[in-house]
Write a protein that holds these residues in place. Structure first.
Motif, short mmCIF file in Angstrom:
data_model
loop_
_atom_site.label_atom_id
_atom_site.label_comp_id
_atom_site.label_asym_id
_atom_site.label_seq_id
_atom_site.Cartn_x
_atom_site.Cartn_y
_atom_site.Cartn_z
N CYS A 100 41.39 37.43 24.54
CA CYS A 100 40.62 38.68 24.28
C CYS A 100 41.42 39.61 23.37
CB CYS A 100 40.31 39.42 25.58
SG CYS A 100 39.22 38.54 26.68
N VAL A 101 42.70 39.76 23.67
CA VAL A 101 43.53 40.67 22.88
C VAL A 101 43.69 40.13 21.46
CG1 VAL A 101 45.83 41.72 22.69
CG2 VAL A 101 44.68 41.63 24.90
N ALA A 102 43.84 38.82 21.34
CA ALA A 102 43.96 38.22 20.00
C ALA A 102 42.67 38.46 19.20
CB ALA A 102 44.25 36.73 20.12
N GLN A 103 41.55 38.56 19.92
CA GLN A 103 40.26 38.82 19.26
C GLN A 103 40.09 40.30 18.88
OE1 GLN A 103 39.07 35.50 18.46
NE2 GLN A 103 37.27 36.81 18.46
N GLY A 104 40.97 41.16 19.39
CA GLY A 104 40.89 42.58 19.04
C GLY A 104 40.50 43.50 20.18
N ALA A 105 40.46 42.98 21.42
CA ALA A 105 40.08 43.86 22.55
C ALA A 105 41.15 44.93 22.78
CB ALA A 105 39.89 43.03 23.81
N ASP A 106 40.70 46.15 23.01
CA ASP A 106 41.62 47.26 23.28
C ASP A 106 41.90 47.38 24.77
OD1 ASP A 106 41.78 48.52 20.55
OD2 ASP A 106 39.61 48.52 20.85
N LEU A 107 41.14 46.68 25.57
CA LEU A 107 41.24 46.77 27.02
C LEU A 107 40.59 45.50 27.58
CD1 LEU A 107 40.12 49.98 28.93
CD2 LEU A 107 39.32 47.77 29.68
N VAL A 108 41.07 45.01 28.71
CA VAL A 108 40.43 43.85 29.34
C VAL A 108 40.00 44.24 30.75
CG1 VAL A 108 40.65 41.42 29.96
CG2 VAL A 108 41.90 42.28 27.98
N ASP A 109 38.77 43.90 31.09
CA ASP A 109 38.20 44.28 32.38
C ASP A 109 37.89 43.03 33.20
OD1 ASP A 109 36.99 46.51 34.02
OD2 ASP A 109 35.20 45.27 33.79
N ILE A 110 38.09 43.12 34.50
CA ILE A 110 37.79 42.00 35.40
C ILE A 110 36.45 42.26 36.07
CG2 ILE A 110 38.58 40.60 37.35
CD1 ILE A 110 41.36 41.84 37.01
N ASN A 111 35.56 41.28 36.03
CA ASN A 111 34.27 41.43 36.70
C ASN A 111 34.44 41.08 38.18
OD1 ASN A 111 31.76 40.67 37.94
ND2 ASN A 111 30.82 40.68 35.91
N LEU A 112 34.25 42.08 39.04
CA LEU A 112 34.34 41.86 40.50
C LEU A 112 33.01 42.17 41.16
CD1 LEU A 112 37.80 43.55 41.20
CD2 LEU A 112 37.30 41.11 40.99
N GLY A 113 31.94 42.21 40.34
CA GLY A 113 30.66 42.62 40.91
C GLY A 113 29.51 41.67 40.72
N PRO A 117 24.36 33.65 42.23
CA PRO A 117 24.89 32.52 43.02
C PRO A 117 25.82 31.61 42.24
CG PRO A 117 22.57 32.84 43.48
CD PRO A 117 22.90 33.78 42.37
N LYS A 118 25.50 31.31 40.98
CA LYS A 118 26.37 30.35 40.27
C LYS A 118 27.78 30.91 40.03
CE LYS A 118 25.31 31.14 35.41
NZ LYS A 118 24.20 31.74 34.82
N VAL A 119 27.93 32.22 40.08
CA VAL A 119 29.25 32.82 39.91
C VAL A 119 29.95 32.98 41.27
CG1 VAL A 119 30.44 34.95 39.21
CG2 VAL A 119 28.69 33.96 37.73
N VAL A 120 29.23 33.49 42.27
CA VAL A 120 29.90 33.71 43.57
C VAL A 120 30.24 32.38 44.25
CG1 VAL A 120 29.02 36.05 43.94
CG2 VAL A 120 27.74 34.14 44.85
N ARG A 121 29.46 31.35 43.97
CA ARG A 121 29.77 30.02 44.53
C ARG A 121 31.16 29.55 44.08
NH1 ARG A 121 24.38 28.18 44.32
NH2 ARG A 121 24.64 27.54 42.17
N LEU A 122 31.54 29.98 42.88
CA LEU A 122 32.85 29.58 42.35
C LEU A 122 33.97 30.52 42.82
CD1 LEU A 122 31.78 28.86 38.65
CD2 LEU A 122 32.37 27.17 40.41
N GLY A 123 33.61 31.48 43.66
CA GLY A 123 34.63 32.41 44.17
C GLY A 123 34.95 33.52 43.18
N SER A 124 34.07 33.76 42.20
CA SER A 124 34.32 34.80 41.21
C SER A 124 33.34 35.96 41.39
CB SER A 124 34.16 34.21 39.80
OG SER A 124 35.09 33.17 39.61
N GLY A 125 33.46 36.97 40.52
CA GLY A 125 32.57 38.12 40.60
C GLY A 125 32.69 38.80 41.95
N ALA A 126 31.54 39.08 42.58
CA ALA A 126 31.54 39.80 43.86
C ALA A 126 32.24 39.01 44.97
CB ALA A 126 30.11 40.13 44.27
N ALA A 127 32.33 37.68 44.83
CA ALA A 127 33.01 36.88 45.85
C ALA A 127 34.52 37.11 45.80
CB ALA A 127 32.68 35.41 45.68
N LEU A 128 35.07 37.23 44.60
CA LEU A 128 36.51 37.47 44.48
C LEU A 128 36.88 38.81 45.13
CD1 LEU A 128 39.32 36.72 43.41
CD2 LEU A 128 38.69 37.75 41.21
N ALA A 129 36.00 39.79 44.97
CA ALA A 129 36.28 41.14 45.50
C ALA A 129 36.44 41.15 47.03
CB ALA A 129 35.17 42.10 45.08
#
Ligand SMILES: Cc1cc2nc3c(=O)[nH]c(=O)nc-3n(C[C@H](O)[C@H](O)[C@H](O)COP(=O)(O)O)c2cc1C
Length: 351
Positions: A100-113, A117-129
């Motif tokens: 992301c930074v190499a692409q020019g991002a000034d900030l990186v954000d983590i999605n915890l919301g 189902p296809k995301v929380v099943r993998l333990g990401s998004g709201a499941a990681l939180a």
């Protein structure tokens, strides 16, 4: 924690780590919506920070060029810009943050919301939180990996019986987060019910130094100003409230900067701004893809228009710039419907 205040001076910028942002009004990440022309237009409306839609860290690390071209196409006109990542593996998230930074991002954000189902099943998004320690490890790894601020966007908790946002935010602050955004709904609520700003305020009270941004039902500029002035939050991210209504974004930014909301937007001015955004999409994506991607934005602009059902039926037949120009003129000629303009409710999001 900022004390509740009664200061009525206009609010100006906000700092996130070393980033000095000109206003505490940002755009929220939205899948299928916040692409480069959208972000550039939001920046033109004056927002302090733009944000990409969420990008899967695993896909980005596996095929950085392919994914980066599609989802992390960042340009100078939209900066400062945040890139949002979704994933749950500390090393993978750290590697993806570097892309992301190499692409020019000034900030990186983590999605915890993300509630889907296809995301929380993998333990990401709201499941990681739900796993505070693991989430803190992800944050630590990312903070170590990149020189830009790392932030996180969370919901209140998984459901009403497991509200953990204050605790999570505190752990993330200790792990090096530069700010957190809190969407005042639980994962189980998805996009229904009201965003609970009292709960968002609890998060603000829980952290010591970092800014807290509020999300959810941001649709009233004066309420935004009041919440920031009173120290409920340090800033807000605007999501569905700006769909079909760029005026809302612009006037909220203006109110915060000058204390003046500006002229009451009318149907014509809303539509004119919408058309400028559609044209920017066509220029950026090319005629065929650009017009196809514009269709949902045209539907939002038609809401509240006289004869909306008839005009909406024409959207599926939009293929060329000429089609778009023609429909625009018809919408303009039809004018506002008897009920007046109202914001669309759109609930299939990912965060
Ligand atoms: C279509 C759509 C896509 C979304 N995509 C994301 C996303 O990629 N990442 C994220 O953190 N939130 C995402 N969200 C959540 C929004 O950023 C925001 O937190 C949420 O819509 C609540 O604000 P609102 O009630 O003002 O719309 C999405 C929301 C919508 C409606």
């Amino acid at each position: 924690m900022a004390a509740a205040g009664t200061d009525s001076r206009p609010q100006t910028g906000l700092s996130i780590g070393p980033l000095r942002l000109r206003t505490p009004i940002f755009i929220a990440p939205m899948v299928g919506i916040t692409d480069r022309p959208f972000r550039a237009f939001a920046r033109e409306m004056g927002v302090g920070l733009t944000c990409t839609e969420m990008t899967a860290a695993a896909a980005l690390v596996r095929a950085p060029e392919e994914v980066a071209v599609r989802l992390l196409d960042l340009g100078p006109e939209e900066r400062p810009v945040a890139a949002q990542l979704v994933g749950n593996d500390p090393q993978m998230m750290a590697d993806a943050a570097q892309v992301c930074v190499a692409q020019g991002a000034d900030l990186v954000d983590i999605n915890l919301g993300c509630p889907v189902p296809k995301v929380v099943r993998l333990g990401s998004g709201a499941a990681l939180a739900r796993e505070i320690e693991r989430t803190a490890q992800v944050m630590e790894a990312m903070v170590r990996a990149v020189p830009v601020p790392v932030t996180a966007k969370m919901r209140l908790g998984w459901d009403q019986h497991s509200i953990n946002a204050p605790e999570l935010a505190r752990a993330l602050e200790q792990a090096g987060a530069s700010a957190v955004t809190v969407h005042g709904r639980t994962r189980c609520q998805k996009y229904t019910g009201d965003s609970d700003w009292d709960q968002i305020a609890r998060v603000k009270e829980a952290v010591e130094r970092i800014p807290v941004l509020g999300s959810g039902d941001v649709r009233d500029a004066r309420l935004v100003e009041q919440r920031i002035r009173q120290g409920v939050v340090d800033g807000v991210v605007v999501a569905r409230g700006m769909l079909g209504d760029w005026d809302f974004l612009e006037s909220t930014v203006r109110l915060l900067a000058s204390g003046d909301l500006g002229p009451e937007p009318d149907f014509e001015s809303r539509l004119r701004l919408a058309k400028r955004h559609w044209d920017a999409m066509v220029t950026h994506h090319g005629e065929q893809r650009g017009v196809r991607l514009c269709r949902k934005f045209v539907v939002w602009a038609i809401k509240g228009c006289a004869g909306a059902a008839r005009l909406r039926a024409r959207v599926a037949d939009l293929f060329t710039q000429a089609d778009l120009d023609e429909l625009y003129e018809e919408i303009r000629a039809a004018g506002e419907g008897p009920q007046g303009w109202h914001r669309p409710v759109f609930t299939s999001g990912e965060g």
